[in-house]
Design a protein around this motif. Structure first.
Motif, PDB file in Angstrom:
ATOM      1  N   ILE A   6     -25.448 -30.119 131.643  1.00 29.09           N
ATOM      2  CA  ILE A   6     -26.748 -30.687 131.986  1.00 29.09           C
ATOM      3  C   ILE A   6     -26.861 -30.709 133.505  1.00 29.09           C
ATOM      4  O   ILE A   6     -26.032 -31.306 134.188  1.00 29.09           O
ATOM      5  N   MET A   7     -27.888 -30.058 134.025  1.00 34.07           N
ATOM      6  CA  MET A   7     -28.151 -30.099 135.465  1.00 34.07           C
ATOM      7  C   MET A   7     -29.196 -31.180 135.718  1.00 34.07           C
ATOM      8  O   MET A   7     -30.261 -31.173 135.106  1.00 34.07           O
ATOM      9  N   LEU A   8     -28.874 -32.093 136.591  1.00 28.59           N
ATOM     10  CA  LEU A   8     -29.784 -33.176 136.963  1.00 28.59           C
ATOM     11  C   LEU A   8     -30.360 -32.845 138.329  1.00 28.59           C
ATOM     12  O   LEU A   8     -29.617 -32.629 139.281  1.00 28.59           O
ATOM     13  N   ILE A   9     -31.687 -32.775 138.389  1.00 36.42           N
ATOM     14  CA  ILE A   9     -32.346 -32.384 139.631  1.00 36.42           C
ATOM     15  C   ILE A   9     -33.475 -33.356 139.978  1.00 36.42           C
ATOM     16  O   ILE A   9     -34.050 -33.989 139.090  1.00 36.42           O
ATOM     17  N   PRO A  10     -33.812 -33.445 141.262  1.00 32.23           N
ATOM     18  CA  PRO A  10     -35.009 -34.203 141.651  1.00 32.23           C
ATOM     19  C   PRO A  10     -36.243 -33.356 141.360  1.00 32.23           C
ATOM     20  O   PRO A  10     -36.126 -32.146 141.113  1.00 32.23           O
ATOM     21  N   SER A  46     -30.346 -21.726 135.079  1.00 28.69           N
ATOM     22  CA  SER A  46     -30.446 -21.027 133.791  1.00 28.69           C
ATOM     23  C   SER A  46     -29.102 -20.903 133.079  1.00 28.69           C
ATOM     24  O   SER A  46     -29.049 -20.611 131.893  1.00 28.69           O
ATOM     25  N   SER A  47     -28.010 -21.171 133.776  1.00 29.03           N
ATOM     26  CA  SER A  47     -26.696 -21.119 133.130  1.00 29.03           C
ATOM     27  C   SER A  47     -26.321 -22.467 132.501  1.00 29.03           C
ATOM     28  O   SER A  47     -25.297 -22.567 131.831  1.00 29.03           O
ATOM     29  N   TYR A  48     -27.142 -23.469 132.697  1.00 35.32           N
ATOM     30  CA  TYR A  48     -26.921 -24.784 132.082  1.00 35.32           C
ATOM     31  C   TYR A  48     -27.643 -24.838 130.730  1.00 35.32           C
ATOM     32  O   TYR A  48     -28.640 -24.161 130.520  1.00 35.32           O
ATOM     33  N   ASP A  49     -27.147 -25.690 129.857  1.00 37.02           N
ATOM     34  CA  ASP A  49     -27.805 -25.876 128.565  1.00 37.02           C
ATOM     35  C   ASP A  49     -29.127 -26.621 128.720  1.00 37.02           C
ATOM     36  O   ASP A  49     -30.095 -26.318 128.022  1.00 37.02           O
ATOM     37  N   TYR A  50     -29.153 -27.581 129.619  1.00 30.81           N
ATOM     38  CA  TYR A  50     -30.339 -28.400 129.835  1.00 30.81           C
ATOM     39  C   TYR A  50     -30.523 -28.659 131.325  1.00 30.81           C
ATOM     40  O   TYR A  50     -29.553 -28.723 132.067  1.00 30.81           O
ATOM     41  N   VAL A  51     -31.771 -28.840 131.712  1.00 31.79           N
ATOM     42  CA  VAL A  51     -32.112 -29.287 133.059  1.00 31.79           C
ATOM     43  C   VAL A  51     -32.957 -30.545 132.897  1.00 31.79           C
ATOM     44  O   VAL A  51     -33.952 -30.533 132.169  1.00 31.79           O
ATOM     45  N   VAL A  52     -32.532 -31.603 133.550  1.00 31.00           N
ATOM     46  CA  VAL A  52     -33.235 -32.886 133.465  1.00 31.00           C
ATOM     47  C   VAL A  52     -33.732 -33.241 134.861  1.00 31.00           C
ATOM     48  O   VAL A  52     -32.966 -33.213 135.825  1.00 31.00           O
ATOM     49  N   VAL A  53     -35.014 -33.561 134.955  1.00 33.34           N
ATOM     50  CA  VAL A  53     -35.618 -33.939 136.231  1.00 33.34           C
ATOM     51  C   VAL A  53     -35.548 -35.458 136.374  1.00 33.34           C
ATOM     52  O   VAL A  53     -36.027 -36.201 135.517  1.00 33.34           O
ATOM     53  N   ASN A  54     -34.942 -35.893 137.455  1.00 32.37           N
ATOM     54  CA  ASN A  54     -34.793 -37.319 137.760  1.00 32.37           C
ATOM     55  C   ASN A  54     -36.005 -37.771 138.573  1.00 32.37           C
ATOM     56  O   ASN A  54     -35.999 -37.736 139.797  1.00 32.37           O
TER      57      ASN A  54
END
Length: 90
Positions: A6-10, A46-54
């Motif tokens: 899971i990539m956590l991004i602003p 794109s290599s992560y399963d999920y991207v979550v915007v914080n």
């Protein structure tokens, strides 16, 4: 190989910059380095399963979303193969 990523991004790079500057704990050089690193890391999204915007002010919703992703992934069919195989063997 079985890791859930899971990539956590602003929401935006400018939001990240504002957060870093708002803390008042980092030097200009450190902020510049972190922003450059963030730009490079986001290219790997794109290599992560999920991207979550914080989103600002929505930490509880963000945490809940991550928890829901983890919970759902526990029951993914690929992870349940041993359970379903055991069922079929009897």
């Amino acid at each position: 190989p079985e890791a859930l990523t899971i990539m956590l991004i602003p929401p935006t790079i400018s939001e990240l910059e504002g957060r870093l500057r708002g803390r008042g704990t980092e030097s200009e050089e450190v902020i510049s380095d972190r922003l450059a690193k963030a730009r490079e890391e986001i290219k790997l999204a794109s290599s992560y399963d999920y991207v979550v915007v914080n989103e600002e002010g929505k930490i509880d919703e963000c945490a809940e979303l991550i928890c829901n992703i983890i919970r759902a992934n526990r029951n993914a069919s690929a992870r349940m193969k041993n359970v379903t195989d055991n069922f079929l063997d009897k």
